[in-house]
Design a protein around this motif. Structure first.
Motif, PDB file in Angstrom:
ATOM      1  N   CYS A 275       0.845  -1.186   0.000  1.00 12.10           N
ATOM      2  CA  CYS A 275       0.000   0.000   0.000  1.00 12.10           C
ATOM      3  C   CYS A 275       0.885   1.242   0.000  1.00 12.10           C
ATOM      4  O   CYS A 275       1.877   1.287   0.724  1.00 12.10           O
ATOM      5  N   LEU A 276       0.515   2.234  -0.795  1.00 17.51           N
ATOM      6  CA  LEU A 276       1.300   3.474  -0.842  1.00 17.51           C
ATOM      7  C   LEU A 276       1.303   4.188   0.518  1.00 17.51           C
ATOM      8  O   LEU A 276       2.191   4.980   0.787  1.00 17.51           O
ATOM      9  N   SER A 277       0.332   3.872   1.372  1.00 13.55           N
ATOM     10  CA  SER A 277       0.286   4.484   2.703  1.00 13.55           C
ATOM     11  C   SER A 277       1.091   3.703   3.742  1.00 13.55           C
ATOM     12  O   SER A 277       1.211   4.147   4.882  1.00 13.55           O
ATOM     13  N   VAL A 278       1.596   2.526   3.324  1.00 13.59           N
ATOM     14  CA  VAL A 278       2.429   1.720   4.236  1.00 13.59           C
ATOM     15  C   VAL A 278       3.675   1.297   3.448  1.00 13.59           C
ATOM     16  O   VAL A 278       3.876   0.116   3.175  1.00 13.59           O
ATOM     17  N   PRO A 279       4.512   2.273   3.057  1.00 15.54           N
ATOM     18  CA  PRO A 279       5.600   1.960   2.120  1.00 15.54           C
ATOM     19  C   PRO A 279       6.560   0.902   2.659  1.00 15.54           C
ATOM     20  O   PRO A 279       6.913   0.902   3.830  1.00 15.54           O
ATOM     21  N   GLY A 280       6.922  -0.016   1.762  1.00 14.80           N
ATOM     22  CA  GLY A 280       7.918  -1.038   2.092  1.00 14.80           C
ATOM     23  C   GLY A 280       7.375  -2.260   2.811  1.00 14.80           C
ATOM     24  O   GLY A 280       8.118  -3.198   3.085  1.00 14.80           O
ATOM     25  N   ILE A 281       6.083  -2.278   3.113  1.00 21.24           N
ATOM     26  CA  ILE A 281       5.498  -3.410   3.839  1.00 21.24           C
ATOM     27  C   ILE A 281       4.616  -4.225   2.889  1.00 21.24           C
ATOM     28  O   ILE A 281       3.764  -3.666   2.198  1.00 21.24           O
ATOM     29  N   TYR A 282       4.846  -5.531   2.863  1.00 23.98           N
ATOM     30  CA  TYR A 282       4.039  -6.434   2.048  1.00 23.98           C
ATOM     31  C   TYR A 282       3.633  -7.600   2.924  1.00 23.98           C
ATOM     32  O   TYR A 282       4.467  -8.143   3.647  1.00 23.98           O
ATOM     33  N   ASP A 283       2.359  -7.970   2.872  1.00 24.07           N
ATOM     34  CA  ASP A 283       1.939  -9.136   3.649  1.00 24.07           C
ATOM     35  C   ASP A 283       0.654  -9.712   3.065  1.00 24.07           C
ATOM     36  O   ASP A 283      -0.011  -9.071   2.248  1.00 24.07           O
ATOM     37  N   GLY A 284       0.331 -10.910   3.514  1.00 23.35           N
ATOM     38  CA  GLY A 284      -0.786 -11.656   2.949  1.00 23.35           C
ATOM     39  C   GLY A 284      -2.123 -11.251   3.548  1.00 23.35           C
ATOM     40  O   GLY A 284      -2.247 -11.099   4.756  1.00 23.35           O
ATOM     41  N   VAL A 285      -3.107 -11.060   2.654  1.00 23.15           N
ATOM     42  CA  VAL A 285      -4.475 -10.761   3.081  1.00 23.15           C
ATOM     43  C   VAL A 285      -5.411 -11.679   2.287  1.00 23.15           C
ATOM     44  O   VAL A 285      -5.219 -11.906   1.097  1.00 23.15           O
ATOM     45  N   GLU A 286      -6.409 -12.207   2.981  1.00 21.32           N
ATOM     46  CA  GLU A 286      -7.397 -13.082   2.351  1.00 21.32           C
ATOM     47  C   GLU A 286      -8.432 -12.205   1.632  1.00 21.32           C
ATOM     48  O   GLU A 286      -9.037 -11.327   2.257  1.00 21.32           O
ATOM     49  N   ARG A 287      -8.634 -12.446   0.346  1.00 21.31           N
ATOM     50  CA  ARG A 287      -9.613 -11.655  -0.434  1.00 21.31           C
ATOM     51  C   ARG A 287     -10.466 -12.585  -1.282  1.00 21.31           C
ATOM     52  O   ARG A 287     -10.043 -13.693  -1.630  1.00 21.31           O
ATOM     53  N   PHE A 288     -11.641 -12.091  -1.682  1.00 20.89           N
ATOM     54  CA  PHE A 288     -12.466 -12.844  -2.630  1.00 20.89           C
ATOM     55  C   PHE A 288     -11.716 -12.967  -3.954  1.00 20.89           C
ATOM     56  O   PHE A 288     -11.075 -12.019  -4.408  1.00 20.89           O
ATOM     57  N   ASP A 289     -11.850 -14.142  -4.604  1.00 22.62           N
ATOM     58  CA  ASP A 289     -11.209 -14.354  -5.911  1.00 22.62           C
ATOM     59  C   ASP A 289     -11.781 -13.424  -6.968  1.00 22.62           C
ATOM     60  O   ASP A 289     -11.075 -12.968  -7.856  1.00 22.62           O
ATOM     61  N   ALA A 290     -13.098 -13.190  -6.903  1.00 20.12           N
ATOM     62  CA  ALA A 290     -13.763 -12.367  -7.917  1.00 20.12           C
ATOM     63  C   ALA A 290     -14.840 -11.524  -7.245  1.00 20.12           C
ATOM     64  O   ALA A 290     -15.440 -11.952  -6.245  1.00 20.12           O
ATOM     65  N   VAL A 291     -15.059 -10.341  -7.795  1.00 21.52           N
ATOM     66  CA  VAL A 291     -16.115  -9.458  -7.276  1.00 21.52           C
ATOM     67  C   VAL A 291     -16.827  -8.775  -8.442  1.00 21.52           C
ATOM     68  O   VAL A 291     -16.280  -8.654  -9.544  1.00 21.52           O
ATOM     69  N   LYS A 292     -18.040  -8.335  -8.158  1.00 17.94           N
ATOM     70  CA  LYS A 292     -18.784  -7.516  -9.096  1.00 17.94           C
ATOM     71  C   LYS A 292     -19.142  -6.248  -8.327  1.00 17.94           C
ATOM     72  O   LYS A 292     -19.654  -6.314  -7.209  1.00 17.94           O
ATOM     73  N   VAL A 293     -18.840  -5.107  -8.932  1.00 17.80           N
ATOM     74  CA  VAL A 293     -18.990  -3.829  -8.244  1.00 17.80           C
ATOM     75  C   VAL A 293     -19.756  -2.869  -9.146  1.00 17.80           C
ATOM     76  O   VAL A 293     -19.515  -2.836 -10.360  1.00 17.80           O
ATOM     77  N   SER A 294     -20.687  -2.117  -8.575  1.00 16.51           N
ATOM     78  CA  SER A 294     -21.318  -1.047  -9.347  1.00 16.51           C
ATOM     79  C   SER A 294     -20.655   0.260  -8.932  1.00 16.51           C
ATOM     80  O   SER A 294     -20.258   0.427  -7.768  1.00 16.51           O
ATOM     81  N   ALA A 295     -20.499   1.170  -9.886  1.00 18.91           N
ATOM     82  CA  ALA A 295     -19.838   2.446  -9.594  1.00 18.91           C
ATOM     83  C   ALA A 295     -20.171   3.430 -10.708  1.00 18.91           C
ATOM     84  O   ALA A 295     -20.693   3.042 -11.765  1.00 18.91           O
ATOM     85  N   LEU A 296     -19.846   4.698 -10.471  1.00 21.94           N
ATOM     86  CA  LEU A 296     -19.895   5.699 -11.541  1.00 21.94           C
ATOM     87  C   LEU A 296     -18.491   5.811 -12.105  1.00 21.94           C
ATOM     88  O   LEU A 296     -17.506   5.661 -11.378  1.00 21.94           O
ATOM     89  N   ASP A 297     -18.388   6.104 -13.406  1.00 23.92           N
ATOM     90  CA  ASP A 297     -17.072   6.332 -13.992  1.00 23.92           C
ATOM     91  C   ASP A 297     -16.738   7.834 -13.932  1.00 23.92           C
ATOM     92  O   ASP A 297     -17.494   8.616 -13.349  1.00 23.92           O
ATOM     93  N   ALA A 298     -15.625   8.211 -14.551  1.00 26.69           N
ATOM     94  CA  ALA A 298     -15.146   9.600 -14.452  1.00 26.69           C
ATOM     95  C   ALA A 298     -16.113  10.600 -15.086  1.00 26.69           C
ATOM     96  O   ALA A 298     -16.047  11.801 -14.811  1.00 26.69           O
ATOM     97  N   GLU A 299     -17.005  10.096 -15.932  1.00 26.25           N
ATOM     98  CA  GLU A 299     -18.000  10.983 -16.554  1.00 26.25           C
ATOM     99  C   GLU A 299     -19.342  10.920 -15.831  1.00 26.25           C
ATOM    100  O   GLU A 299     -20.330  11.507 -16.300  1.00 26.25           O
ATOM    101  N   GLY A 300     -19.379  10.174 -14.750  1.00 21.77           N
ATOM    102  CA  GLY A 300     -20.619  10.087 -13.977  1.00 21.77           C
ATOM    103  C   GLY A 300     -21.606   9.051 -14.496  1.00 21.77           C
ATOM    104  O   GLY A 300     -22.756   9.016 -14.076  1.00 21.77           O
ATOM    105  N   ARG A 301     -21.140   8.193 -15.432  1.00 20.89           N
ATOM    106  CA  ARG A 301     -22.016   7.138 -15.957  1.00 20.89           C
ATOM    107  C   ARG A 301     -21.966   5.927 -15.046  1.00 20.89           C
ATOM    108  O   ARG A 301     -20.889   5.527 -14.589  1.00 20.89           O
ATOM    109  N   SER A 302     -23.133   5.327 -14.851  1.00 23.71           N
ATOM    110  CA  SER A 302     -23.235   4.160 -13.998  1.00 23.71           C
ATOM    111  C   SER A 302     -22.713   2.936 -14.743  1.00 23.71           C
ATOM    112  O   SER A 302     -23.017   2.743 -15.922  1.00 23.71           O
ATOM    113  N   ARG A 303     -21.930   2.115 -14.077  1.00 26.51           N
ATOM    114  CA  ARG A 303     -21.437   0.908 -14.734  1.00 26.51           C
ATOM    115  C   ARG A 303     -21.194  -0.220 -13.730  1.00 26.51           C
ATOM    116  O   ARG A 303     -21.127   0.010 -12.528  1.00 26.51           O
ATOM    117  N   ILE A 304     -21.079  -1.424 -14.275  1.00 20.23           N
ATOM    118  CA  ILE A 304     -20.809  -2.615 -13.456  1.00 20.23           C
ATOM    119  C   ILE A 304     -19.428  -3.124 -13.866  1.00 20.23           C
ATOM    120  O   ILE A 304     -19.153  -3.279 -15.056  1.00 20.23           O
TER     121      ILE A 304
END
Ligand code: NI
Length: 169
Positions: free
Chosen positions: A92-121
């Motif tokens: 993480c850029l906020s924790v420079p020089g540190i790397y460690d293992g974190v458990e995460r979902f293999d895949a995700v689906k996220v809804s968000a707006l893009d830079a133009e404010g359009r809704s997308r998945i």
């Protein structure tokens, strides 16, 4: 465009919960441009607004070798995750020089707006899925080291504070 200072762990401001972006206007577009420049300069693959002390739900990511394929997620919401998880080495850029293992979902689906404010998945797997989960955590005020054992986290905290003291000296 401007380079923005990146907050460093254990800065308590990193634990602020971000508020939704109410309108994708010129101010947000300037913030996006500044965050992208800041992320590229720092050689990072993702940056959340929280890390530049702006507490709004906005993430930038670029996993391309050429650093020319930015992905902007505004007000991201997790709408699906795979049942499978796996352990990934994260940094993480906020924790420079540190790397460690974190458990995460293999895949995700996220809804968000893009830079133009359009809704997308966005359907993401592997590194992109990990990166999105890591950055969305920042918007909730969570830094990846908080998944580690208290012992490891304290060691990292001490190391960061020492590095920050030495930088100021
Ligand atoms: Ni991070």
């Amino acid at each position: 465009m401007a380079l923005l200072p990146i907050l460093c762990y254990p800065d308590p401001k990193l634990h602020t919960v971000a508020k939704p972006v109410s309108a994708v206007n010129a101010r947000i577009q300037t913030l996006i441009a500044d965050m992208l420049q800041t992320m590229y300069e720092a050689k990072g693959i993702g940056l959340a607004a929280t890390q530049v002390d702006v507490h709004q739900c906005l993430i930038v990511i670029d996993l391309s070798e050429e650093r020319d394929t930015p992905l902007v997620l505004i007000n991201p919401q997790l709408i699906w995750n795979s049942p499978e998880t796996h352990l990934n080495e994260e940094g993480c850029l906020s924790v420079p020089g540190i790397y460690d293992g974190v458990e995460r979902f293999d895949a995700v689906k996220v809804s968000a707006l893009d830079a133009e404010g359009r809704s997308r998945i966005i359907e993401a797997e592997s590194l992109l899925a990990v990166c999105i989960q890591h950055e969305m955590d920042h918007l909730l005020g969570k830094v990846f080291v908080e998944y580690l054992s208290p012992l490891k986290r304290n060691r990292i905290k001490k190391k960061m504070l020492k590095a920050q003291r030495e930088e100021r000296a």
